[in-house]
Scaffold this active site. Sequence first.
Site, PDB file in Angstrom:
ATOM      1  CB  THR A   1      -0.908   0.032   1.242  1.00 53.68           C
ATOM      2  OG1 THR A   1      -0.110  -0.245   2.402  1.00 53.68           O
ATOM      3  CG2 THR A   1      -2.013  -1.013   1.146  1.00 53.68           C
ATOM      4  CG  ASP A   2       5.167   1.114   0.716  1.00 49.07           C
ATOM      5  OD1 ASP A   2       4.749   0.379  -0.204  1.00 49.07           O
ATOM      6  OD2 ASP A   2       6.338   1.077   1.137  1.00 49.07           O
TER       7      ASP A   2
ATOM      8  CB  SER B   1      29.755  -5.242   5.292  1.00 50.50           C
ATOM      9  OG  SER B   1      28.874  -6.150   5.945  1.00 50.50           O
TER      10      SER B   1
ATOM     11  N   GLY C   1      17.259 -10.902   3.043  1.00 49.49           N
ATOM     12  CA  GLY C   1      16.385 -11.661   2.164  1.00 49.49           C
ATOM     13  C   GLY C   1      15.159 -12.239   2.836  1.00 49.49           C
TER      14      GLY C   1
ATOM     15  CG  LEU D   1      12.333  -9.904   8.562  1.00 43.89           C
ATOM     16  CD1 LEU D   1      13.050 -10.769   9.604  1.00 43.89           C
ATOM     17  CD2 LEU D   1      10.880  -9.676   8.968  1.00 43.89           C
TER      18      LEU D   1
ATOM     19  CB  SER E   1      18.126  -3.027   1.746  1.00 39.81           C
ATOM     20  OG  SER E   1      16.721  -2.976   1.607  1.00 39.81           O
TER      21      SER E   1
ATOM     22  CD  GLU F   1      15.938  -0.257  -1.140  1.00 33.92           C
ATOM     23  OE1 GLU F   1      15.679  -1.445  -1.356  1.00 33.92           O
ATOM     24  OE2 GLU F   1      16.012   0.239   0.003  1.00 33.92           O
TER      25      GLU F   1
ATOM     26  CG  ASP G   1      10.573  -1.603   3.896  1.00 32.15           C
ATOM     27  OD1 ASP G   1       9.461  -1.814   4.416  1.00 32.15           O
ATOM     28  OD2 ASP G   1      11.016  -2.270   2.946  1.00 32.15           O
TER      29      ASP G   1
END
Length: 387
Positions: free
Chosen positions: A38-39, A70, A125, A128, A131, A163, A175
Amino acid sequence: MSVDTAAEVAEGFTRLYGSAPDGVWAAPGRVNLIGEHTDYNDGFVMPFALPHTAVAAVSRRDDGVLRLHSADVEGGVVELRVDALEPGSDRGWTAYPAGVVWALRAAGHAVTGADVHLASTVPAGAGLSSSAALEVVVALALNELYGLGLRGWQLARLCQRAENVYVGAPVGIMDQTASACCEAGHALFLDTRDLSQRQIPFDLAAEGMCLLVVDTRVKHSHSEGEYGKRRAGCEKGAALLGVDALRDVPYAELDAALERLGDEEEVRRLVRHVVTEDERVERVVGLLEAGRTRDIGPVLVEGHASLRDDFRISCPELDLVVDTALAAGALGARMTGGGFGGSAIVLVEAADVDGVTKAVREAFAAAGFTEPRVFEAVPAAGARRLV
């Protein structure tokens, strides 16, 4: 995120770069309670932050150099020039933090470089938002180190732009906003059109309940096309109906709107999901504010059916979690996140956690699926400075 982990990341930074970092920050992954896809239709969402976080030790540089490392990815330090950052130039993990630097500079903020060392406990992946956590933690650090004075929702917007444009993934705003703005013990009721927010108390433990996350370990990637196809289909639906976004189709007028779409069957399904999902978010907010938390269970199940049948982004593993959990006595369950794998959420009475978990694990074993990862989701704090 424990102080031990913050110290560990700081020590890793010092080993890599030869001096202590200017600070250490954390940004969480998220679970979306209700409000899926919906976003980017200007609608409503209701995520909450997880205790799992991306942690970044960062120091400012003034020489135009961006150094990235990382602890979770094999390889050494990646060195880039901030004035050479261009959308589409990087397809690796470094695109997320580099994209944030690019987005800040494109917005007129004079970011002149940084040394960054990252480590994350957000499962990649799994749907959740690993990224988004990576983007937000870097944005928060640079916001403070450069004194930019940007608020959480503004950082979220810049991370979304990073993104969308730099990485090339057509994600919505949920997110990044969840990672930047959530509060412990609450779910975030977010209107993605105007970014207005309400923190809704969501303390399941106090009511004798638990929300489980079941990571199916089926990996997904938003950049691989299916997500983009759904978004394009929603935009086509809005154009055919003469509205700015599907958010503008009233729930009470859904049947009439679907009739107007005629034989555009795929578009009809997408429109039906988005309009009914916005209504489900509002229903869940009402139930939680009325203290009727257990009653959100059936709404979660409705949401899963809509994602499975109308949006068609579920998979056999996600459906198995939902069906098995409900058969084992769960109050509600649904897939969460972008789809095509990732995770499901399961609302259970605290006394039923072990039984439901066992049933799901056994069902996966019987089906020949990879053993799922199951953990409790406790609404946690949003992005913050640790050290």
